[in-house]
Every structure is written in structure tokens, then in C-alpha cells.
Write a protein that holds these residues in place. Sequence first.
Motif, PDB file in Angstrom:
ATOM      1  N   SER A 178      63.510  61.581  53.794  1.00 13.40           N
ATOM      2  CA  SER A 178      64.429  60.787  54.615  1.00 13.40           C
ATOM      3  C   SER A 178      63.720  59.575  55.189  1.00 13.40           C
ATOM      4  O   SER A 178      64.278  58.468  55.225  1.00 13.40           O
ATOM      5  N   ILE A 179      62.503  59.789  55.651  1.00 13.98           N
ATOM      6  CA  ILE A 179      61.755  58.674  56.236  1.00 13.98           C
ATOM      7  C   ILE A 179      61.469  57.622  55.173  1.00 13.98           C
ATOM      8  O   ILE A 179      61.622  56.424  55.402  1.00 13.98           O
ATOM      9  N   ILE A 180      61.098  58.094  53.973  1.00 12.89           N
ATOM     10  CA  ILE A 180      60.807  57.157  52.883  1.00 12.89           C
ATOM     11  C   ILE A 180      62.046  56.319  52.553  1.00 12.89           C
ATOM     12  O   ILE A 180      61.954  55.116  52.316  1.00 12.89           O
ATOM     13  N   PHE A 181      63.221  56.947  52.562  1.00 13.60           N
ATOM     14  CA  PHE A 181      64.454  56.194  52.281  1.00 13.60           C
ATOM     15  C   PHE A 181      64.633  55.068  53.296  1.00 13.60           C
ATOM     16  O   PHE A 181      64.975  53.944  52.940  1.00 13.60           O
ATOM     17  N   VAL A 212      64.686  50.771  52.759  1.00 10.98           N
ATOM     18  CA  VAL A 212      65.697  49.826  53.207  1.00 10.98           C
ATOM     19  C   VAL A 212      65.057  48.732  54.058  1.00 10.98           C
ATOM     20  O   VAL A 212      65.359  47.546  53.890  1.00 10.98           O
ATOM     21  N   VAL A 213      64.180  49.131  54.964  1.00  7.35           N
ATOM     22  CA  VAL A 213      63.596  48.140  55.872  1.00  7.35           C
ATOM     23  C   VAL A 213      62.645  47.223  55.118  1.00  7.35           C
ATOM     24  O   VAL A 213      62.658  46.003  55.299  1.00  7.35           O
ATOM     25  N   VAL A 214      61.818  47.799  54.253  1.00  2.00           N
ATOM     26  CA  VAL A 214      60.881  46.976  53.498  1.00  2.00           C
ATOM     27  C   VAL A 214      61.633  46.067  52.539  1.00  2.00           C
ATOM     28  O   VAL A 214      61.257  44.925  52.317  1.00  2.00           O
ATOM     29  N   GLY A 215      62.746  46.561  51.988  1.00  2.00           N
ATOM     30  CA  GLY A 215      63.518  45.743  51.061  1.00  2.00           C
ATOM     31  C   GLY A 215      64.216  44.596  51.754  1.00  2.00           C
ATOM     32  O   GLY A 215      64.245  43.492  51.249  1.00  2.00           O
ATOM     33  N   GLY A 216      64.759  44.867  52.911  1.00  3.59           N
ATOM     34  CA  GLY A 216      65.494  43.816  53.608  1.00  3.59           C
ATOM     35  C   GLY A 216      66.806  44.383  54.108  1.00  3.59           C
ATOM     36  O   GLY A 216      67.637  44.802  53.311  1.00  3.59           O
ATOM     37  N   LEU A 217      66.976  44.373  55.430  1.00  3.79           N
ATOM     38  CA  LEU A 217      68.154  45.006  56.020  1.00  3.79           C
ATOM     39  C   LEU A 217      69.404  44.194  55.741  1.00  3.79           C
ATOM     40  O   LEU A 217      69.394  42.965  55.818  1.00  3.79           O
ATOM     41  N   LEU A 244      60.242  48.907  44.834  1.00  3.15           N
ATOM     42  CA  LEU A 244      58.845  48.731  45.246  1.00  3.15           C
ATOM     43  C   LEU A 244      58.255  50.027  45.771  1.00  3.15           C
ATOM     44  O   LEU A 244      57.195  50.481  45.315  1.00  3.15           O
ATOM     45  N   ILE A 245      58.939  50.654  46.724  1.00  2.75           N
ATOM     46  CA  ILE A 245      58.363  51.841  47.374  1.00  2.75           C
ATOM     47  C   ILE A 245      58.211  52.985  46.367  1.00  2.75           C
ATOM     48  O   ILE A 245      57.185  53.671  46.340  1.00  2.75           O
ATOM     49  N   THR A 246      59.217  53.176  45.511  1.00  2.00           N
ATOM     50  CA  THR A 246      59.103  54.254  44.528  1.00  2.00           C
ATOM     51  C   THR A 246      57.944  53.988  43.586  1.00  2.00           C
ATOM     52  O   THR A 246      57.144  54.880  43.292  1.00  2.00           O
TER      53      THR A 246
END
Lengths: 398, 356, 291
Positions: free
Chosen positions: B258-261, B265-270, B282-284
Motif C-alpha cells: 500500500s505504501i509503495i502504491f 502516485v506521488v513520485v509520478g505526479g499528483l 519507474l518505481i516498479t
Amino acid sequence: MIFRKKVLILLIAVLAVLLIANAAPAATLAGFDDNEIRIGQWGPQTGPAAPWGSVARGSKLLFDVVNEEGGIYGRKIKYFIRDDMYNPAQTAAVVKELVERQGVFAFVGGVSAAGGLAVKDYLAQNKVIWVGPATSVKEYVFPVQPYLFSVYPLYEDEASVLTKYIVETLKLKKIGILYQNDSYGKNGFDGLKQRLDTYKMSLAAEIPVEPTEKDLASQILRLKSSGAEAVLMYVNPTTAVIALKTAANVGYKPQWVSSNTLSDYPLMHKISGGLWEGVITGNFGEIPDSKNPLMVKYKEAAKRLSPEERWGTFYSAGILFADPIVEALKKAGRNLSTEAVLKALNAIKDYQTIGPKISFTEKQHQGSDSVVIQKCGPNGSYIELQGWTANDLATWKK
Amino acid sequence: MDMKRDYYEDIQLFQSGVVLAWTVALLLVLFTIPLYTPNYYVYLLNIIMVHVILAVGLNILVGSTGQISLGHAGFFAIGAYGTVLLMTLLQIPFVFAILIAAFIAAFFGFILGLPALRLEGPYLAIVSMGFGLTIMHIIGGVDAFGGRMGIKAPPLDLGIKQLGISWILKTDFQKYYLILIMTIIMVVGARNILKTRVGRSFVAIKDSDIAAEVIGVNLTIYKTLAFAVSAFYAGIAGGLFGFVLGFFDPFTFNMILSIIFLVMVVVGGLGTILGGILGATLITYLQYDLLKNIAEIPYFGALMVAVSKQWFTMVGLENISSMAIGLIMIGIIIFEPLGMFGVWIRMKKYWMTWPF
Amino acid sequence: MPVGQLLVEGLAIGACYGLFATAVVIIYKTSEVVNFAQGEMAMFSSFVAFHILSVYRYPFWLAFLITMVFSILLGILIEYLFLRPAKHPTILGMIVITLGAEMFLVGLAGWKWGAEQKYFSLPLDPSVTYEPVKGMIINNWAIAVFAVTTCIMLFLYLFFKYSKLGVAMRATQQNKHAAKIMGIRTERVFSFAWGFSSLIGAIAGMFFASRATLDPAFMMEPFLRAFAAAVLGGLMSIPGVIIGGGLMGLIENFFGYYFPHWKPIVAFIVIILVLCLRPSGLFAKHFVKKV
């Protein structure tokens, strides 16, 4: 615009159907050539389950020793360790990478039960041999899966043997169980229950714990007020330490009995601050300072080849799990092939190195059925209470 | 650059011929990827796309509506378990099973949306986290759901067994196309939602829920709706994820996921569709592939081994990957508060105004 | 049902949660950021104490002092290096930064000390227990937790009420810009809050480590519980947070005694119910938001 959109959607649909229909199955690479045999293992090197990671590094020692002695018919073993962080999605990723990019001949070990189940069918489809999963899961070998060979005694059998020892030798009547709320704990629970049923005895208390719980006060008090004289633990090392410390704090002193996953007495003695003394566990590997010549040899090799590693039970278990594949590779001879090695594995009978006697047949891939029972003495020393014992109630033998 | 002259321009799927051309090019690349990509990457792409669906859905909730959720692994689990159980226990065909499972997830999202009417920030975070943990715990406690042992996904049959039509997808390649199409549908759907009355209500709530209520946005409906939509996306993603993996247990859907999800979103752009896609990718990718097996990397690996031997431990060598991911996350947020989307905008501006 | 014993154990672990939650709240109060790296900062400090004790073999009090200094520096450093440079950060952005810091610290600790469990103990003899009332055995660990928590609470009360820095922190929390205009160097206040929070976290971390074992992942679960306790208490009031922690420990232990299977989540369910009735936790004044 609208028209273009429709064309686009149509195009995508046609393309998709064509491509799905045509997608070719993956061609797998050979797992060996004239100079090397590639063997892999997954295991958590990082993340919460990382302490089990020493199993994978232990297997490395065996392959290093084999390579030092000249390899197998001139072929060196190339060994890959992959970190899966105890996450089945990552296990599948690393296994696919090893099979399809590196081309591995066989897998050894592999800690997580869920991860193993996630890749079991994939390995079978790709005809990759998998020997000695570092956990006991009934679904691995029952029903028999031709490419998968298990060395680890079933938790169920071990719990049954331990319970028999508690009831018949220690003469304790009230037994409680503290088990981890997953397949490992449940299997131990099943074994205990099965044995108690034959004695027509009932459990004093059954307490599940989550692997990550850090406060076990209520669970221990529950055990205490149930009056259990012996408590069987199917938990991880940290949980066991918390349980013992909490029990000491509330003045509860049952006979603790535990599975082989906690049989690393020097470690357990140290991290429990000496409370581990007197705990009885099952075990299926030689003890760390054993006089067994093979064990002495590996210990010397470990000092030389990987001086950083602690010579503990998980580490040497890595050797034990990988032993049968080396034996089978030697037996299979110069003309290496998956079929030859499978044949050699299926012919292994009463093969014993630093663990239990292992036998495989075409119809039976559960290699071992016995454990020894030991007790932790002063300073984490080992006292043997009962030699190799098989479970006379084993469900899978009938 | 992002100026709109009228409403119809705003709701257009492709804002210009250039965008259309690039989209077609991207789709062509995506559809032909398996022809020139090594096999094992297809599996990773499948996981990435599943995460893209989820991140786009979560972004509707977190980015556009301004709510927070640390329980999306719970919806993800409902989708995965729901689809598999409906298929194995009730013999419902895949297409319907995944939709029903996603609607179940959406229903739970609606339920979770009710307390969200009164809560915000960390309070909502704890409630959603408790929800995620509870779902995981309940699934683990029911033996019919596979308990803690986990559950195996059946063969992925796109046909309808009852009618005798069977179209089983076996390889990662075949699943890739299914997931790709689903991803495109879901992403376009999300984009369209945000351009409708509903989407604008979401954004109004994010900017100020009281002001939104004053101008006539029904908070009860739209806040719970945001949760439901986002949970629906998570449900679809979960249903696909179950088949990508083939086997899963409750622990697969743990708190950390859940935290990773949320991080995606935040790293991608809200608040942007593209942000969800970029962040999930990116994160995956970082989690699965960055600095793994360090000792095997040429030069850098040898350096790190030497450093480990001198000051650290060899047994902990693999931890460098986690450290690097942490630093990358921090770096992106420090230098670009809009996340990857901000980086993208910057690149676009640079090329559009080049050479000035 | 051993009511007395459950009370003692529940309150002891609850005080520990409360103590750790205080660390979360101190940062939240100044900057509205929930610091997800809190647990790992405490973990890292505990590892430093372990390192000093086992490698340099210093006496415990010296190791403790060095660790305290280290933990303050660690907090200040993380704030200075990671949070301060962020330009126009959103709250979620800041949370992701703390998550990044968390991953970094877990990785660093795993790299330095390996994943195997370590033994960490406070100089308290675990075999000595007292039984003031029959059925209420209390051990040294619990006494130490109670004593330390009380001392820190008292200190915090006096600090926020009377010291100049404490007043500055309160002012910064209420209105950062106004505080700045009044001549308070808010950056310094943030540094201080992080250092101080890290210090309290390190003390709580050592308590947790001596109750269980020390490994890079050992503070994840306590952090979640402490965070939940902080939310239950209201996130803004420090006494509320301690009471929240205590409630959490009691609920878990009393309920967990009868239903051990549900122990891990019962506290969360209670918190959800409480928050439905009181959306800002038990002890926070519901502030009116300006439109």
C-alpha cells in the motif's frame, strides 16, 4: 476526428487478436555447456525475512568446494543467488530471469513457501530441476512433480515426533502450541493435533501469532493460565525470543519445544540472553561443531572461502539442500542431460551427507522423513536426546 | 502551452495531430514490444502495467480528490481473490469475474469512503491502513479463500466455458496483450472521468471541500464515489495481477505494498494521468531491476564488493538497491515537486522552445 | 483471566508505544509531516548503541550517551539533507521523502550489520521481578519504561510551557509565517524538533530492541502501532498520545487474551470506530478550518 478514433480502435483490436494468437512460447536456454553448469537459488537477502538468506549463501560454499576440487567432469558450477525479498512476485521475476536469460540447469533451495508455489509450475513447464526447497510444503511433492525433489522433513512429521517425545518420554500431559499464522505454523499444528488424537488428548491452548508481532504478553498469559506444561513453538526466531523473554517476565516456565527452524542454538542462546538453555528442538542437520568428517571439511572451507559468514545452522543447511544435485550430477556421468540427472536423482537411496538419509523414487520425491531431538545445553551447546526418528503416523507413506 | 480555448478542446482525447501521431507511435511500440524484447522482461512489463492501472486509479483519489489511502493493497487483494474465487468456485467466466470482483472492490471503496467524509490527512491514513490490514487478516482466516497457504489461479480462459468457447492464455506474451488492452481502456477511462462533471467535482473537493460544497458539489456522493472509482481500478488491477503471478497468499498484499502504491502516485505526479503511469513504471522498475545482483555488475560491482569488505558486510551487499531507491525517491521530490510529471513538462517545454 | 498481569503488561507495552508516538507527534506538531522514517531512525540509533557495546565494549552509560548524541545528529541531518532542500513541497511529497529516508536507513543498516538478529539488552536483570500485589508481577523492563516515560513527559511539559525554545516551537506550529516575522528562526526550530524526536525515538527503540531482538526490520511494526496510537490520542496533544498508547496496549492485551487470532488488528478496528465518532482523535481540539 471521431472517424479516426474508430479506425484506431479497430486497428488495435485486429492487431491484438493477431498478436495474441501468434505469440510464440518462450524458448528456454540450455542449462549447461562444456565448461559450466548453471545453478540458481532465490532467497531473501534484504527485507524482513533476510535472516533466512544465509541458506542461499551456504549453498554457494558447497559449489565453491566442488569447483575447487575440479568441478564435475570438468564442468564448473556457476551459481546465481537472486534476492526476492520474500515477495512471490519478485520470486517469479528472478526465476524467469535466470531461466530465460542466464539459462539455468537446476535450482536448489529457495526459502519462501508462497514464492516457491508461485514458480513451481513454471519450472516444471520449462523442465528445470529443483532440488531441496528450503522449506517444507506438502504441495511441493504431493502429488509427485517430476522435476521437484524435497529434502526437508515435513513440519507435520516433525511436530508429531516431538509431541510423541513430550508425551511418552517427558510424560507431560498438558500441551499448548504457539504457532505462526501461516503454512509453516499450521503444518506444525496439524502434526501436533494428529498425534494428540491418537492419545485421545486435547490441546491445553492453541495460540496463533503473526510473524511480525512484537508484543506477546496476552498470548503467553493465555498459555500460562491454561496450565500448559509443555509449549510447542512453530514460530520464527524473533517471535521465539520475545515469547521466552515475556514468559520469564511473568514467571511462566514450561518445557519449551520447538521446530528445527530454531535449532541454531548458538544464535538462539545469544539473542535470547541465555534463556534458550533447556529448550528442546527437532533438527535434521549435523550440529555446527560436529565431528562428522564432511562437516569438518565444510567448516574449514567456510573459514577459508567466506570468512565473513557465521557458521550457523541455516548456513550449513544450504549445503545440505544442495548436496543431492551434486551427487546426481556426478552419477549422471559425462553426457549431461536433464533426463540423466532426473534418473540419477530418482535412484538416490539412503544418501546421507550432513543431514538425514535421503531416498527418492519415481513415485516418491519427499526425500527424508526423520529428525533428531536435541536440547540446548549451557552456552548454546547441543545435547542429543533421541537419534533419527521417523514419524510412524506419516500420512504420506500410507 | 496547455491553454484551452473552449470546452470541446478540453475534452478531446487527442489535443492535436502531433499528440495523435505520438500516441499511435507509442501504441505501435507497445504492441510490438514482445517481438524484440527478451522474454523475461515481458513478465516485468505485465507487473508494471498492472501497477499502472492501480496507480492511475489511486491518483484519481489521492491526486485529483485530495484524499489519502494506505489501504489500496486491500482493494488489490479483493480484486485478485475475487476474480480467482469467482472463477474456481462459481465457474464464472473471466471477463465477468474480474468485473464483478472489481465492483465488489468498488463497494468496499464506497464503505471506506464513508468515514473519509469526516476524516482527513493522517486520520484517514490510519483508517485506510486499518482497512487494508483487516482485509488481509480476514482473507487469511477463511480456509475457503486458501487461508494463509495462499491460492492458485486457474488457467486464464478468455472464453465462456458454458458456451463451449475456450481461449486459454498461457504464456506471459499472451497475457501481455490482454493486460495492455485493459490498461489502455482503463487509462483512457480515467482520463475521460476527469474531464466530466464528476472529475471536475473531484478537483473542486481537492482544492477546498467546503468551497466545493458551497457551489453545489454533493460531498457525500463525490467523496465516496472517488473511493469507489479508485477501488474499482485497484480491483481490476488485482484481478489481472492474480493471473500474472499465478499464485498468491494474503501476505502478498501487505502494508508495504500500500505504501509503495502511494509512493508511485506521488513520485509520478499528483493529479495527472501521465503521473500515475510514469510513477508506477519507474518505481516498479526500480524495485525489480535496479542494482540487483551487484556483485555481477562490471566495475561498479567490484568496487562495491571492495567497499563492503572494507567498511560494511558482504552479506548485506544487496541492500545497496534499497538505499538507491530511497535516494532516487528523495531526489525526485526535492528537485521536482510535481514528480516525474514535472520532469516531463520540463522536457517538453525545453524541446518546444528550443533553441531558446 | 489474569486481570492484574494483563494490566501491567498492557500498560508497559502501551507506555512504550506512547513514548515512541511522542517522537512522531513532536515532528507532526511542528511541520504536519508524519515521519515514516521514525522507526528506522530509532532502529539505526539502536544499532549504533549495539555497535558501541559489542565492538568497542564501552560501558553501557557511555554507549547510551554517545547514542543519544548520535540520534540527535541523525535527526538534524535527515531534516537538513532531505527535507529542507525540497522546494514548495506538498505534505504528501514530504511523506514520500521520509519514506525514501526509511528505505535508505534500512538499506544502510542491513549493509553494515547484516540481517541476522542481534542481541541487545539494557543493563536490567530480566530475572528480577517484583510482585507488589498478588497476580501482578512487574519486571525491571516495565519499571524502566514507566520511569523513563514519566520523566520525558514531565520534561516535555516543562519544556513546552516555560522554555524559550519550547514556546518558539509552539509558535511555529501555530503559524509559521507569523513566527518568522516575530523573529523566530523557524528552520532552527525544525532542526531541533527532528533532533529531539529522533532522541526520544532512539530511547523507545532501545526498549523495543531489548524486549525482542535487533534487526534492520524490527521497528516497522512498532512504528505502525505508535502511529496508530498517536492518531488515537489526537496527534496534537502529547498527554493524549501517551493515553492513546496505553489504551492501545490495554485493548490489544485484554482482547488478544480471548481472541489471539484477532490481536494484530483489534486496535485498528477500535481506532476506526473511535475516529468515526471523534474525527480528530480522543484528545485533540477540533480546530475550525478557514475556507
